[in-house]
Design a protein around this motif. Structure first.
Motif, PDB file in Angstrom:
ATOM      1  N   ASN A  94       4.507  14.677  -6.189  1.00 29.63           N
ATOM      2  CA  ASN A  94       5.475  13.724  -5.606  1.00 29.63           C
ATOM      3  C   ASN A  94       6.051  12.835  -6.708  1.00 29.63           C
ATOM      4  OD1 ASN A  94       6.974  12.328  -3.745  1.00 29.63           O
ATOM      5  ND2 ASN A  94       5.242  11.436  -2.657  1.00 29.63           N
TER       6      ASN A  94
ATOM      7  N   ASP B 284       0.863  -1.188   0.000  1.00 29.94           N
ATOM      8  CA  ASP B 284       0.000   0.000   0.000  1.00 29.94           C
ATOM      9  C   ASP B 284       0.900   1.240   0.000  1.00 29.94           C
ATOM     10  OD1 ASP B 284      -1.941   1.904   0.304  1.00 29.94           O
ATOM     11  OD2 ASP B 284      -2.658   1.214   2.261  1.00 29.94           O
TER      12      ASP B 284
ATOM     13  N   LEU C 152      -3.626   8.095   5.872  1.00 29.59           N
ATOM     14  CA  LEU C 152      -4.579   7.834   6.954  1.00 29.59           C
ATOM     15  C   LEU C 152      -5.013   6.368   6.972  1.00 29.59           C
ATOM     16  CD1 LEU C 152      -6.793  11.018   6.494  1.00 29.59           C
ATOM     17  CD2 LEU C 152      -5.118  10.606   8.313  1.00 29.59           C
ATOM     18  N   GLY C 153      -4.560   5.619   5.998  1.00 26.58           N
ATOM     19  CA  GLY C 153      -4.830   4.183   5.986  1.00 26.58           C
ATOM     20  C   GLY C 153      -6.165   3.800   5.372  1.00 26.58           C
ATOM     21  N   PHE C 154      -6.769   4.685   4.629  1.00 28.05           N
ATOM     22  CA  PHE C 154      -8.091   4.365   4.077  1.00 28.05           C
ATOM     23  C   PHE C 154      -8.048   3.140   3.154  1.00 28.05           C
ATOM     24  CE2 PHE C 154      -9.260   8.568   5.582  1.00 28.05           C
ATOM     25  CZ  PHE C 154     -10.553   8.351   6.034  1.00 28.05           C
TER      26      PHE C 154
ATOM     27  N   GLY D 140       9.378   5.595   6.852  1.00 25.59           N
ATOM     28  CA  GLY D 140      10.531   5.986   6.054  1.00 25.59           C
ATOM     29  C   GLY D 140      10.151   6.121   4.600  1.00 25.59           C
TER      30      GLY D 140
ATOM     31  N   LEU E 201       2.275  11.857  11.437  1.00 20.24           N
ATOM     32  CA  LEU E 201       0.932  11.472  10.958  1.00 20.24           C
ATOM     33  C   LEU E 201       0.556  10.105  11.525  1.00 20.24           C
ATOM     34  CD1 LEU E 201      -1.547  11.804   9.016  1.00 20.24           C
ATOM     35  CD2 LEU E 201      -0.172  10.646   7.292  1.00 20.24           C
TER      36      LEU E 201
ATOM     37  N   PRO F  90       4.683   1.749   3.396  1.00 16.59           N
ATOM     38  CA  PRO F  90       5.617   2.787   3.842  1.00 16.59           C
ATOM     39  C   PRO F  90       4.895   4.111   4.080  1.00 16.59           C
ATOM     40  CG  PRO F  90       5.752   2.541   1.460  1.00 16.59           C
ATOM     41  CD  PRO F  90       4.711   1.561   1.937  1.00 16.59           C
ATOM     42  N   GLU F  91       5.410   4.880   5.007  1.00  8.96           N
ATOM     43  CA  GLU F  91       4.869   6.225   5.231  1.00  8.96           C
ATOM     44  C   GLU F  91       5.984   7.089   5.812  1.00  8.96           C
ATOM     45  OE1 GLU F  91       1.995   8.112   4.542  1.00  8.96           O
ATOM     46  OE2 GLU F  91       3.400   9.569   5.373  1.00  8.96           O
ATOM     47  N   LEU F  92       6.254   8.184   5.107  1.00 14.48           N
ATOM     48  CA  LEU F  92       7.351   9.081   5.478  1.00 14.48           C
ATOM     49  C   LEU F  92       7.019   9.937   6.696  1.00 14.48           C
ATOM     50  CD1 LEU F  92      10.096   9.623   4.124  1.00 14.48           C
ATOM     51  CD2 LEU F  92       8.988  11.336   2.693  1.00 14.48           C
TER      52      LEU F  92
ATOM     53  N   CYS G 105       1.030   5.104  -0.351  1.00 16.28           N
ATOM     54  CA  CYS G 105       1.689   5.044   0.958  1.00 16.28           C
ATOM     55  C   CYS G 105       0.560   5.007   2.006  1.00 16.28           C
ATOM     56  CB  CYS G 105       2.546   6.282   1.155  1.00 16.28           C
ATOM     57  SG  CYS G 105       3.870   6.429  -0.110  1.00 16.28           S
TER      58      CYS G 105
ATOM     59  N   LEU H  14       7.777   9.082  -6.826  1.00 18.63           N
ATOM     60  CA  LEU H  14       7.017   7.826  -6.689  1.00 18.63           C
ATOM     61  C   LEU H  14       6.238   7.493  -7.965  1.00 18.63           C
ATOM     62  CD1 LEU H  14       5.811   7.964  -2.955  1.00 18.63           C
ATOM     63  CD2 LEU H  14       7.882   6.962  -3.921  1.00 18.63           C
TER      64      LEU H  14
ATOM     65  N   ASP I  50      -0.969   4.726  -4.576  1.00 16.24           N
ATOM     66  CA  ASP I  50      -1.828   5.831  -4.144  1.00 16.24           C
ATOM     67  C   ASP I  50      -0.988   6.952  -3.531  1.00 16.24           C
ATOM     68  OD1 ASP I  50      -4.290   7.099  -3.778  1.00 16.24           O
ATOM     69  OD2 ASP I  50      -4.472   6.344  -1.728  1.00 16.24           O
ATOM     70  N   ALA I  51       0.178   7.194  -4.143  1.00 22.21           N
ATOM     71  CA  ALA I  51       1.022   8.310  -3.697  1.00 22.21           C
ATOM     72  C   ALA I  51       0.352   9.620  -4.110  1.00 22.21           C
ATOM     73  CB  ALA I  51       2.400   8.195  -4.346  1.00 22.21           C
ATOM     74  N   PHE I  52       0.870  10.743  -3.541  1.00 17.16           N
ATOM     75  CA  PHE I  52       0.421  12.035  -4.056  1.00 17.16           C
ATOM     76  C   PHE I  52       0.694  12.080  -5.562  1.00 17.16           C
ATOM     77  CE2 PHE I  52       1.233  13.854   0.393  1.00 17.16           C
ATOM     78  CZ  PHE I  52      -0.116  13.875   0.706  1.00 17.16           C
TER      79      PHE I  52
HETATM   80  C1  LIG Z   1      -2.186  10.415  -1.012  1.00 15.81           C
HETATM   81  S1  LIG Z   1      -1.497  10.090   0.573  1.00 15.81           S
HETATM   82  C2  LIG Z   1      -1.813   8.380   0.792  1.00 15.81           C
HETATM   83  C3  LIG Z   1      -3.263   8.119   1.148  1.00 15.81           C
HETATM   84  C4  LIG Z   1      -3.470   6.731   1.685  1.00 15.81           C
HETATM   85  N1  LIG Z   1      -3.256   5.723   0.661  1.00 15.81           N
HETATM   86  C5  LIG Z   1      -4.829   6.565   2.328  1.00 15.81           C
HETATM   87  O1  LIG Z   1      -5.587   5.662   1.903  1.00 15.81           O
HETATM   88  O2  LIG Z   1      -5.141   7.273   3.288  1.00 15.81           O
HETATM   89  C6  LIG Z   1       0.212  10.107   0.256  1.00 15.81           C
HETATM   90  C7  LIG Z   1       1.100   9.807   1.474  1.00 15.81           C
HETATM   91  O3  LIG Z   1       2.403   9.568   0.984  1.00 15.81           O
HETATM   92  C8  LIG Z   1       3.324   9.937   1.996  1.00 15.81           C
HETATM   93  N2  LIG Z   1       4.636  10.048   1.338  1.00 15.81           N
HETATM   94  C9  LIG Z   1       5.068  11.014   0.493  1.00 15.81           C
HETATM   95  N3  LIG Z   1       6.289  10.693   0.007  1.00 15.81           N
HETATM   96  C10 LIG Z   1       6.638   9.510   0.564  1.00 15.81           C
HETATM   97  C11 LIG Z   1       7.776   8.656   0.459  1.00 15.81           C
HETATM   98  N4  LIG Z   1       8.806   8.978  -0.337  1.00 15.81           N
HETATM   99  N5  LIG Z   1       7.793   7.516   1.166  1.00 15.81           N
HETATM  100  C12 LIG Z   1       6.759   7.188   1.982  1.00 15.81           C
HETATM  101  N6  LIG Z   1       5.646   7.951   2.115  1.00 15.81           N
HETATM  102  C13 LIG Z   1       5.575   9.089   1.415  1.00 15.81           C
HETATM  103  C14 LIG Z   1       2.740  11.241   2.515  1.00 15.81           C
HETATM  104  O4  LIG Z   1       3.237  11.536   3.809  1.00 15.81           O
HETATM  105  C15 LIG Z   1       1.233  10.945   2.476  1.00 15.81           C
HETATM  106  O5  LIG Z   1       0.786  10.499   3.737  1.00 15.81           O
END
Ligand SMILES: C[S@@+](CC[C@H](N)C(=O)[O-])C[C@H]1O[C@@H](n2cnc3c(N)ncnc32)[C@H](O)[C@@H]1O
Length: 212
Positions: A120, A17, A22-24, A94, A53, A47-49, A19, A123, A113-115
């Motif tokens: 971003n 997953d 919020l884990g949706f 990370g 959060l 992964p989550e940076l 990243c 990714l 599901d990255a930004f």
């Molecule tokens: C669009 S959100 C993910 C939404 C998530 N899939 C959900 O269902 O709630 C993108 C996430 O990617 C994280 N992020 C951005 N760059 C990252 C990286 N290089 N490695 C890990 N996480 C990253 C951000 O902190 C953000 O929480």
């Protein structure tokens, strides 16, 4: 998510997953699997940076559909891991680019599901999807909301078959797999490329990053 499960008929499913946020995606997967395939075992790796959060997830107000997962959210927020008989979830605090290199031939499903590629881009590069490909099983499927040609190109250049994921309750999206998938409309990539020769996949080099 649902189309991905329609392609993966296994008793145990490994999900990447990208990243966690919020884990949706993860929570919706738990809900779907427990309703449709209660005996299936699922393992989610995410992964989550943003460490703060993840630590704050226990205070977040989720839709009541996720009330059943309060204990899971609490465990993930506190320890980054949850485990029971049918579910394993780990959040890696990370960089996703580093994390995915730890896996080979592992994942049945990838939620990309990255930004967005514009906010971003690291990714969404060709090199990123090569590492994703290595981490996936040859039978695995990847789903993403992105329908951008440069995203599809980065997948196509890594030998993914690219399909339109369309449905009444969601916006058009992309599903990609190293195997051919039945029941999805293939995106005619050669045609798209010939009509848009100026479009290129994103590359690590142009972003000034090197994850080799
Ligand atoms: C669009 S959100 C993910 C939404 C998530 N899939 C959900 O269902 O709630 C993108 C996430 O990617 C994280 N992020 C951005 N760059 C990252 C990286 N290089 N490695 C890990 N996480 C990253 C951000 O902190 C953000 O929480």
């Amino acid at each position: 998510m649902i189309p991905a499960f329609s392609c993966v008929m296994k008793d145990e499913v490994n999900i990447l997953d990208i990243c966690y946020g919020l884990g949706f995606n993860t929570l919706a997967t738990l809900q779907y699997v427990q309703k449709k395939f209660p005996n299936k075992k699922i393992n989610v790796y995410s992964p989550e940076l943003d460490v703060s959060l993840v630590k704050s997830l226990k205070y977040f107000t989720y839709p009541k559909e996720f009330d059943a997962y309060k204990n899971i959210i609490l465990a993930l927020s506190k320890n980054g891991v949850y485990k029971d008989e049918n579910i394993y979830i780990e959040i890696f605090l990370g960089d996703a680019r580093e994390y995915i290199k730890n896996f080979t031939n592992k994942f049945d499903i990838v939620y990309q599901d990255a930004f967005s590629p514009s906010s971003n881009p690291v990714l969404w590069t060709k090199e990123y999807f090569l590492d994703i490909k290595k981490a996936m099983k040859s039978s695995g499927v990847l789903t993403t909301y992105s329908i951008a040609l440069r995203t599809r190109l980065a997948l196509y250049e890594n030998d993914f078959n690219v399909y339109l994921n369309t449905g009444e309750e969601f916006r058009d999206a992309t599903i990609a797999s190293l195997k051919t998938l039945d029941g999805f409309e293939a995106v005619k990539m050669e045609h798209k490329i010939s009509c848009n020769p100026q479009v290129k996949s994103l590359r690590d080099k142009e972003l000034g990053v090197d994850y080799t």
